[in-house]
Design a protein around this motif. Structure first.
Motif, PDB file in Angstrom:
ATOM      1  N   ALA A  98      32.505  33.395  -2.887  1.00 41.25           N
ATOM      2  CA  ALA A  98      32.103  32.654  -1.702  1.00 41.25           C
ATOM      3  C   ALA A  98      31.156  33.519  -0.877  1.00 41.25           C
ATOM      4  CB  ALA A  98      33.324  32.270  -0.871  1.00 41.25           C
ATOM      5  N   GLY A  99      30.061  32.914  -0.478  1.00 43.56           N
ATOM      6  CA  GLY A  99      29.088  33.667   0.291  1.00 43.56           C
ATOM      7  C   GLY A  99      29.464  33.796   1.755  1.00 43.56           C
ATOM      8  N   ARG A 100      28.665  34.522   2.460  1.00 42.24           N
ATOM      9  CA  ARG A 100      28.887  34.713   3.888  1.00 42.24           C
ATOM     10  C   ARG A 100      28.700  33.391   4.633  1.00 42.24           C
ATOM     11  NH1 ARG A 100      24.856  39.331   5.349  1.00 42.24           N
ATOM     12  NH2 ARG A 100      25.721  38.982   7.433  1.00 42.24           N
ATOM     13  N   TYR A 101      29.457  33.200   5.693  1.00 44.01           N
ATOM     14  CA  TYR A 101      29.465  31.956   6.445  1.00 44.01           C
ATOM     15  C   TYR A 101      28.074  31.634   6.971  1.00 44.01           C
ATOM     16  CZ  TYR A 101      31.029  28.372   9.713  1.00 44.01           C
ATOM     17  OH  TYR A 101      31.212  27.193  10.379  1.00 44.01           O
ATOM     18  N   GLY A 102      27.613  30.429   6.658  1.00 46.32           N
ATOM     19  CA  GLY A 102      26.331  29.979   7.171  1.00 46.32           C
ATOM     20  C   GLY A 102      25.132  30.421   6.357  1.00 46.32           C
ATOM     21  N   HIS A 103      25.355  31.189   5.306  1.00 50.10           N
ATOM     22  CA  HIS A 103      24.247  31.677   4.495  1.00 50.10           C
ATOM     23  C   HIS A 103      24.066  30.804   3.261  1.00 50.10           C
ATOM     24  CE1 HIS A 103      23.573  35.820   6.322  1.00 50.10           C
ATOM     25  NE2 HIS A 103      24.495  35.249   7.064  1.00 50.10           N
ATOM     26  N   SER A 104      22.848  30.739   2.773  1.00 52.38           N
ATOM     27  CA  SER A 104      22.535  29.892   1.628  1.00 52.38           C
ATOM     28  C   SER A 104      22.590  30.695   0.338  1.00 52.38           C
ATOM     29  CB  SER A 104      21.145  29.285   1.797  1.00 52.38           C
ATOM     30  OG  SER A 104      20.153  30.293   1.657  1.00 52.38           O
ATOM     31  N   CYS A 105      22.194  30.028  -0.751  1.00 52.01           N
ATOM     32  CA  CYS A 105      22.142  30.721  -2.040  1.00 52.01           C
ATOM     33  C   CYS A 105      21.017  31.765  -2.070  1.00 52.01           C
ATOM     34  CB  CYS A 105      21.941  29.718  -3.172  1.00 52.01           C
ATOM     35  SG  CYS A 105      23.401  28.711  -3.547  1.00 52.01           S
ATOM     36  N   VAL A 106      20.018  31.589  -1.235  1.00 53.99           N
ATOM     37  CA  VAL A 106      18.927  32.560  -1.178  1.00 53.99           C
ATOM     38  C   VAL A 106      19.461  33.864  -0.611  1.00 53.99           C
ATOM     39  CG1 VAL A 106      16.666  33.082  -0.215  1.00 53.99           C
ATOM     40  CG2 VAL A 106      17.223  30.740  -0.892  1.00 53.99           C
ATOM     41  N   GLY A 107      19.319  34.930  -1.369  1.00 57.87           N
ATOM     42  CA  GLY A 107      19.856  36.202  -0.910  1.00 57.87           C
ATOM     43  C   GLY A 107      21.377  36.188  -0.840  1.00 57.87           C
ATOM     44  N   PHE A 108      22.008  35.461  -1.773  1.00 61.84           N
ATOM     45  CA  PHE A 108      23.462  35.310  -1.762  1.00 61.84           C
ATOM     46  C   PHE A 108      24.157  36.659  -1.668  1.00 61.84           C
ATOM     47  CE2 PHE A 108      27.306  32.995  -2.577  1.00 61.84           C
ATOM     48  CZ  PHE A 108      28.130  33.883  -3.227  1.00 61.84           C
ATOM     49  N   SER A 109      25.104  36.755  -0.751  1.00 59.97           N
ATOM     50  CA  SER A 109      25.885  37.972  -0.561  1.00 59.97           C
ATOM     51  C   SER A 109      27.356  37.584  -0.573  1.00 59.97           C
ATOM     52  CB  SER A 109      25.523  38.647   0.761  1.00 59.97           C
ATOM     53  OG  SER A 109      26.324  39.799   0.966  1.00 59.97           O
ATOM     54  N   PRO A 110      28.109  38.004  -1.588  1.00 60.77           N
ATOM     55  CA  PRO A 110      29.515  37.598  -1.684  1.00 60.77           C
ATOM     56  C   PRO A 110      30.367  38.148  -0.548  1.00 60.77           C
ATOM     57  CG  PRO A 110      28.717  38.511  -3.762  1.00 60.77           C
ATOM     58  CD  PRO A 110      27.699  38.829  -2.731  1.00 60.77           C
ATOM     59  N   ALA A 111      31.189  37.264   0.015  1.00 61.54           N
ATOM     60  CA  ALA A 111      32.164  37.688   1.008  1.00 61.54           C
ATOM     61  C   ALA A 111      33.567  37.748   0.393  1.00 61.54           C
ATOM     62  CB  ALA A 111      32.165  36.728   2.191  1.00 61.54           C
ATOM     63  N   TYR A 112      33.816  36.885  -0.591  1.00 60.52           N
ATOM     64  CA  TYR A 112      35.107  36.834  -1.275  1.00 60.52           C
ATOM     65  C   TYR A 112      34.866  36.643  -2.769  1.00 60.52           C
ATOM     66  CZ  TYR A 112      36.658  35.689   3.467  1.00 60.52           C
ATOM     67  OH  TYR A 112      36.880  35.702   4.822  1.00 60.52           O
ATOM     68  N   TRP A 113      35.727  37.270  -3.560  1.00 55.35           N
ATOM     69  CA  TRP A 113      35.673  37.153  -5.015  1.00 55.35           C
ATOM     70  C   TRP A 113      37.006  36.625  -5.538  1.00 55.35           C
ATOM     71  CZ3 TRP A 113      31.559  38.005  -8.174  1.00 55.35           C
ATOM     72  CH2 TRP A 113      30.488  38.755  -7.693  1.00 55.35           C
ATOM     73  N   GLY A 114      36.909  35.869  -6.625  1.00 53.72           N
ATOM     74  CA  GLY A 114      38.110  35.530  -7.359  1.00 53.72           C
ATOM     75  C   GLY A 114      38.434  36.633  -8.345  1.00 53.72           C
ATOM     76  N   GLN A 115      39.538  36.459  -9.042  1.00 53.50           N
ATOM     77  CA  GLN A 115      39.998  37.493  -9.959  1.00 53.50           C
ATOM     78  C   GLN A 115      39.402  37.331 -11.357  1.00 53.50           C
ATOM     79  OE1 GLN A 115      41.626  34.741  -9.456  1.00 53.50           O
ATOM     80  NE2 GLN A 115      42.227  34.103 -11.515  1.00 53.50           N
ATOM     81  N   GLY A 116      38.787  36.190 -11.614  1.00 51.56           N
ATOM     82  CA  GLY A 116      38.133  35.946 -12.890  1.00 51.56           C
ATOM     83  C   GLY A 116      38.997  35.175 -13.866  1.00 51.56           C
ATOM     84  N   THR A 117      38.316  34.454 -14.749  1.00 57.07           N
ATOM     85  CA  THR A 117      38.990  33.738 -15.822  1.00 57.07           C
ATOM     86  C   THR A 117      38.196  33.952 -17.108  1.00 57.07           C
ATOM     87  OG1 THR A 117      39.904  31.577 -16.502  1.00 57.07           O
ATOM     88  CG2 THR A 117      37.779  31.539 -15.365  1.00 57.07           C
ATOM     89  N   GLN A 118      38.912  34.190 -18.192  1.00 54.83           N
ATOM     90  CA  GLN A 118      38.273  34.532 -19.454  1.00 54.83           C
ATOM     91  C   GLN A 118      37.815  33.277 -20.181  1.00 54.83           C
ATOM     92  OE1 GLN A 118      37.763  37.706 -21.030  1.00 54.83           O
ATOM     93  NE2 GLN A 118      36.560  36.463 -22.482  1.00 54.83           N
ATOM     94  N   VAL A 119      36.580  33.319 -20.666  1.00 53.90           N
ATOM     95  CA  VAL A 119      36.042  32.267 -21.525  1.00 53.90           C
ATOM     96  C   VAL A 119      35.618  32.923 -22.837  1.00 53.90           C
ATOM     97  CG1 VAL A 119      34.147  30.644 -21.859  1.00 53.90           C
ATOM     98  CG2 VAL A 119      35.278  30.810 -19.623  1.00 53.90           C
ATOM     99  N   THR A 120      36.126  32.401 -23.928  1.00 60.12           N
ATOM    100  CA  THR A 120      35.784  32.925 -25.243  1.00 60.12           C
ATOM    101  C   THR A 120      35.248  31.786 -26.095  1.00 60.12           C
ATOM    102  OG1 THR A 120      37.519  34.597 -25.095  1.00 60.12           O
ATOM    103  CG2 THR A 120      36.624  34.134 -27.284  1.00 60.12           C
ATOM    104  N   VAL A 121      34.037  31.971 -26.614  1.00 59.23           N
ATOM    105  CA  VAL A 121      33.415  30.974 -27.477  1.00 59.23           C
ATOM    106  C   VAL A 121      33.238  31.605 -28.855  1.00 59.23           C
ATOM    107  CG1 VAL A 121      31.497  29.389 -27.788  1.00 59.23           C
ATOM    108  CG2 VAL A 121      32.190  30.086 -25.471  1.00 59.23           C
TER     109      VAL A 121
END
Length: 123
Positions: A98-121
């Motif tokens: 999740a990016g910083r509050y009020g900020h767009s995808c341009v210059g995206f800066s993460p404020a929160y991260w998830g723990q991840g989920t594995q995808v195997t193809v």
């Protein structure tokens, strides 16, 4: 507790599909752009998708363009990544951020991260 939780990963055959979900708890995703990243084995984490807070704008890395589709349901505080025509090179750990509050995808800066989920193809 502020957190993002991804789900929906798994193992699929080449050409298959998966839908990843990202759920936020402890905070709202309103007015936050949400990005999906992935980290393939032995490679750096890369951003593959970003969706604006309204859902009206999305962008994708060339490697997934035309195959992956991002969406969100702000009422449910959820974000999704529909992945079609999966290839072995799509294998990796997928993270939402999740990016910083009020900020767009341009210059995206993460404020929160998830723990991840594995995808195997793989066949």
């Amino acid at each position: 507790q502020l957190q993002l939780v991804e789900s929906g990963g798994g193992s699929v055959l080449p050409g298959g599909s998966l839908t990843l979900s990202c759920a936020a708890s402890g905070f709202t995703l309103d007015y936050r752009a949400i990005a999906w990243f992935r980290q393939a084995p032995g490679k750096e984490r890369e951003r593959i998708s970003c969706i604006s807070w309204s859902g009206g704008n999305t962008n994708y890395a060339d490697s997934v363009k035309g195959r992956f589709t991002g969406s969100r349901d702000n009422a449910k505080n959820m974000v999704y990544l529909q992945m079609n025509s999966l290839k072995p090179e799509d294998t990796g750990i997928y993270y939402c951020a999740a990016g910083r509050y009020g900020h767009s995808c341009v210059g995206f800066s993460p404020a929160y991260w998830g723990q991840g989920t594995q995808v195997t193809v793989s066949s």
